[in-house]
Design a protein around this motif. Structure first.
Motif, PDB file in Angstrom:
ATOM      1  N   GLY A   1       0.812  -1.212   0.000  1.00  0.00           N
ATOM      2  CA  GLY A   1       0.000   0.000   0.000  1.00  0.00           C
ATOM      3  C   GLY A   1       0.846   1.264   0.000  1.00  0.00           C
ATOM      4  N   ALA A   2       1.911   1.275   0.807  1.00  0.00           N
ATOM      5  CA  ALA A   2       2.789   2.450   0.852  1.00  0.00           C
ATOM      6  C   ALA A   2       3.476   2.660  -0.496  1.00  0.00           C
ATOM      7  CB  ALA A   2       3.819   2.293   1.963  1.00  0.00           C
ATOM      8  N   ALA A   3       3.930   1.576  -1.116  1.00  0.00           N
ATOM      9  CA  ALA A   3       4.583   1.701  -2.423  1.00  0.00           C
ATOM     10  C   ALA A   3       3.616   2.252  -3.463  1.00  0.00           C
ATOM     11  CB  ALA A   3       5.116   0.347  -2.874  1.00  0.00           C
ATOM     12  N   LEU A   4       2.374   1.789  -3.446  1.00  0.00           N
ATOM     13  CA  LEU A   4       1.394   2.255  -4.425  1.00  0.00           C
ATOM     14  C   LEU A   4       0.946   3.692  -4.166  1.00  0.00           C
ATOM     15  CD1 LEU A   4      -0.752  -0.959  -4.872  1.00  0.00           C
ATOM     16  CD2 LEU A   4       0.664   0.145  -6.610  1.00  0.00           C
ATOM     17  N   VAL A   5       0.927   4.120  -2.917  1.00  0.00           N
ATOM     18  CA  VAL A   5       0.535   5.498  -2.616  1.00  0.00           C
ATOM     19  C   VAL A   5       1.669   6.466  -2.924  1.00  0.00           C
ATOM     20  CG1 VAL A   5       0.003   7.087  -0.718  1.00  0.00           C
ATOM     21  CG2 VAL A   5      -1.262   4.968  -0.936  1.00  0.00           C
ATOM     22  N   LEU A   6       2.891   6.104  -2.541  1.00  0.00           N
ATOM     23  CA  LEU A   6       4.019   7.028  -2.680  1.00  0.00           C
ATOM     24  C   LEU A   6       4.579   7.092  -4.106  1.00  0.00           C
ATOM     25  CD1 LEU A   6       5.831   6.240   0.675  1.00  0.00           C
ATOM     26  CD2 LEU A   6       4.340   8.177   0.148  1.00  0.00           C
TER      27      LEU A   6
ATOM     28  N   LEU B   1       3.258   4.721 -10.203  1.00  0.00           N
ATOM     29  CA  LEU B   1       3.679   4.314 -11.554  1.00  0.00           C
ATOM     30  C   LEU B   1       4.987   3.533 -11.507  1.00  0.00           C
ATOM     31  CD1 LEU B   1       2.657   7.527 -13.521  1.00  0.00           C
ATOM     32  CD2 LEU B   1       1.395   5.387 -13.259  1.00  0.00           C
ATOM     33  N   THR B   2       5.902   3.917 -10.626  1.00  0.00           N
ATOM     34  CA  THR B   2       7.156   3.174 -10.462  1.00  0.00           C
ATOM     35  C   THR B   2       6.877   1.781  -9.902  1.00  0.00           C
ATOM     36  OG1 THR B   2       8.287   5.250 -10.028  1.00  0.00           O
ATOM     37  CG2 THR B   2       9.439   3.244  -9.414  1.00  0.00           C
TER      38      THR B   2
ATOM     39  N   LEU C   1       6.902  -4.021 -10.431  1.00  0.00           N
ATOM     40  CA  LEU C   1       6.178  -5.278 -10.222  1.00  0.00           C
ATOM     41  C   LEU C   1       5.755  -5.939 -11.529  1.00  0.00           C
ATOM     42  CD1 LEU C   1       3.958  -4.231  -7.198  1.00  0.00           C
ATOM     43  CD2 LEU C   1       6.008  -5.663  -7.167  1.00  0.00           C
ATOM     44  N   GLY C   2       5.898  -5.236 -12.627  1.00  0.00           N
ATOM     45  CA  GLY C   2       5.537  -5.807 -13.919  1.00  0.00           C
ATOM     46  C   GLY C   2       4.047  -5.904 -14.145  1.00  0.00           C
TER      47      GLY C   2
END
Length: 157
Positions: free
Chosen positions: A53-58, A61-62, A67-68
């Motif tokens: 969740g933190a990766a997707l919020v912060l 697009l990266t 994650l492909g």
């Protein structure tokens, strides 16, 4: 035995219940929190959901590229998913931290609604909102409804 009647069994049990020495709740010994395999699974699930969740919020697009996953035209949907995952992580954390363990319940719903509403609000406030006026109105309406729903749920806790 003159003048008195024999006690009936149910009366005797009622008397014992009424006069039993039960210590107040504060004086009862607390049971130690038992660390079980279920708790371990809940903590692992919390960490996984919070990290994703933190990766997707912060960096939505990266995170998608790393994650492909299929590409997205903008960061709205990945961020929204990240907010929901953070809410689920908070609710799962609450479930693992309490001794009762009865499911996510009302407190978990409050955390999920608040996290989702917060991400939607930040997205709308800082330029990631819908391109049309109708879309922005719908997005802010959902934010307000999620927070109002959370307030009603807090009132019933």
């Amino acid at each position: 035995m003159t003048g008195s009647r024999p006690r009936i069994k149910s009366e005797d049990m009622l008397f014992r219940k009424q006069h039993a020495a039960v210590p107040p709740r504060a004086e009862r010994p607390r049971q130690a929190h038992v660390w079980t395999s279920v708790h371990q699974l809940l903590w692992i699930e919390t960490l996984l959901k919070l990290t994703a969740g933190a990766a997707l919020v912060l960096a939505p697009l990266t995170a998608i590229k790393v994650l492909g996953l299929p590409p997205s035209a903008n960061a709205f949907w990945p961020r929204l998913l990240g907010g929901v995952l953070i809410g689920l992580a908070a609710a799962t954390f609450l479930e693992g931290a309490t001794e009762r363990g009865r499911g996510l319940g009302m407190a978990g719903l409050i955390l999920i609604n608040t996290a989702g509403g917060t991400v939607l609000a930040f997205s709308a406030a800082f330029g990631g909102s819908a391109p049309t006026r109708r879309g922005r109105l719908a997005q802010w309406s959902i934010v307000v409804l999620l927070f109002v729903l959370s307030l009603f749920e807090i009132a019933y806790l």
